[in-house]
Design an enzyme around this catalytic site. Structure first.
Site, PDB file in Angstrom:
ATOM      1  N   CYS A  59      -3.044   9.873  -0.762  1.00 55.08           N
ATOM      2  CA  CYS A  59      -2.204   9.770  -1.944  1.00 55.08           C
ATOM      3  C   CYS A  59      -3.017   9.273  -3.138  1.00 55.08           C
ATOM      4  O   CYS A  59      -2.916   9.803  -4.243  1.00 55.08           O
ATOM      5  CB  CYS A  59      -1.018   8.850  -1.687  1.00 55.08           C
ATOM      6  SG  CYS A  59       0.188   8.802  -3.032  1.00 55.08           S
TER       7      CYS A  59
ATOM      8  N   CYS B  88       5.658   5.715   3.256  1.00 51.49           N
ATOM      9  CA  CYS B  88       6.891   5.857   2.479  1.00 51.49           C
ATOM     10  C   CYS B  88       7.744   7.034   2.933  1.00 51.49           C
ATOM     11  O   CYS B  88       8.974   6.992   2.818  1.00 51.49           O
ATOM     12  CB  CYS B  88       6.558   5.988   0.994  1.00 51.49           C
ATOM     13  SG  CYS B  88       5.694   7.514   0.526  1.00 51.49           S
TER      14      CYS B  88
END
EC number: 2.8.1.13
Length: 385
Positions: A101, A199
């Site tokens: 990410c 997440c």
């Protein structure tokens, strides 16, 4: 400078944006929407990038008096992070989605768009430091607060990205000081808990999530000699070093627990054995990159060289792991660069797919994805069977 502040909705990014404003920069806040259905992401104390996080970021930007936008990066996140996570597990490796990410979204995609819109730099709430050497070259270093240091997950940054990165929390001695500053500034996120874990896996059940997103087929659990000990529900859902959930009915001859030593996706086998066989002292990494200029030993390589001189490093294989002394060198077998590391003392539970970040002191030299991890006296644990 025109600075784009990436605001996750947490206290660190809010204070980082506030410091950028205080430094006199022209700051614009942006929150990255990473899911078309953000309600499926983790919320509350364990989340990041959720609907409530975007609202917290908006409130912080409003308090700071800066423009605020939400950018939809959900498609890039799905392709570069979620799909990569699935494909790495399918190949028998253990990926780090937060690393991907940072690499693909927060600094590649975000910085690319920021520069296209005329911004000079991207500001984030990471605890890390950018230092300029005597020749003007940027280097990535650990933050002042080693307990909160996040240089490991930024080890994927390139020299060009460092030229446009600002980390206002670099010299902050503690997280407590950041929270106190947020409270003094009237930021509502002052006491918001830190985010944790992955997440896009709402309940934290990685195995269950993988079962829903990839085909897992039952197969053999074997020992290092190839003798069958039991059956698993899908080899890709196991990780090297795992002890629990093996469901082996027969105890080991010495009565001690068994651990996952290797994942073999091609034969759909999980290899288990005693903890001692988890010890490795050599790691080979693929797709190496350098956070600034490469080490002198690598710079001195010519096009004809297949290996560099060796150089002393400290290597870290987990975000909150301890650095270990080692010797590193670069090789070019078949034209593909590989970063090789020999540890001074053996480590346990290192899995292909993890990221190894190499340091010299506080400076981050670079990183590579572990493709093989083994002891000189045993067969490579390499996920390539």
């Amino acid at each position: 400078m025109r600075v784009l502040a990436a605001m996750s909705g947490g206290v660190d990014s809010a204070v980082a944006a506030a410091r950028a404003v205080e430094a006199g920069h022209q700051v614009t806040g942006v929150h990255l929407a990473l899911s078309r259905t953000p309600g499926t992401l983790r919320t509350g104390a364990r989340g990041c990038c959720t609907i409530e996080d975007s609202r917290d970021a908006w409130r912080a930007a409003e308090k700071l008096g800066i423009p605020y936008y939400v950018w939809d990066f959900s498609e890039r996140f799905q392709e570069d992070v979620v799909e990569d996570f699935i494909s790495e597990y399918a190949a028998g490796r253990t990926p780090n989605p937060c690393m991907r990410c940072n690499e693909k979204i927060k600094f590649a995609a975000l910085l690319e768009k920021a520069l296209a819109l005329g911004f000079d730099a991207v500001c984030t709430g990471h605890y890390a430091k950018v230092v300029q050497d005597e020749n003007g070259h940027k280097e990535l270093h650990r933050a002042a607060d080693w307990a909160k240091d996040q240089s490991y997950v930024l080890g994927v940054l390139t020299a060009e990205q460092l030229d446009h990165a600002i980390f206002p929390l670099a010299e902050t001695p503690s997280k407590a000081e950041v929270r106190a500053e947020a409270e003094a500034r009237g930021l509502s996120v002052a006491n918001k808990p830190d985010s944790h874990d992955i997440c896009f896996i709402p309940d934290g059940d990685t195995r269950g999530w993988l079962e829903d997103h990839m085909e897992l087929n039952p197969g053999r659990i074997v020992d290092s000699e190839g003798d069958e000990l039991g059956e698993h529900r899908g080899a890709q859902a196991y990780t090297v070093g795992q002890r629990k959930g093996l469901r082996i009915g027969t105890p080991a001859p010495d009565g001690k627990p068994r651990f996952v030593l290797e994942i073999r996706p091609k034969s759909n086998e999980v290899v288990v054995g005693p903890e001692a066989l988890l010890s490795i002292d050599v790691m080979e990494g693929i797709r190496p990159s350098w956070a600034g200029l490469p080490p002198v030993e690598v710079q001195n390589m010519t096009d004809d060289d297949e290996t560099s001189e060796r150089f002393d490093v400290q290597v870290q294989v987990r975000a909150h792991g301890d650095p270990a002394d080692a010797v590193a060198w670069l090789t070019r077998p078949d034209g593909e660069e590989r970063l090789n590391v020999r540890l001074c003392e053996a480590q346990r539970g290192v899995a292909p797919g993890q990221t190894m970040v190499v340091y010299q002191g506080t400076r981050v030299l670079g990183q590579a994805t572990i493709d093989a991890a083994y002891a000189d006296r045993q067969t490579a644990v390499a996920g390539a069977h």
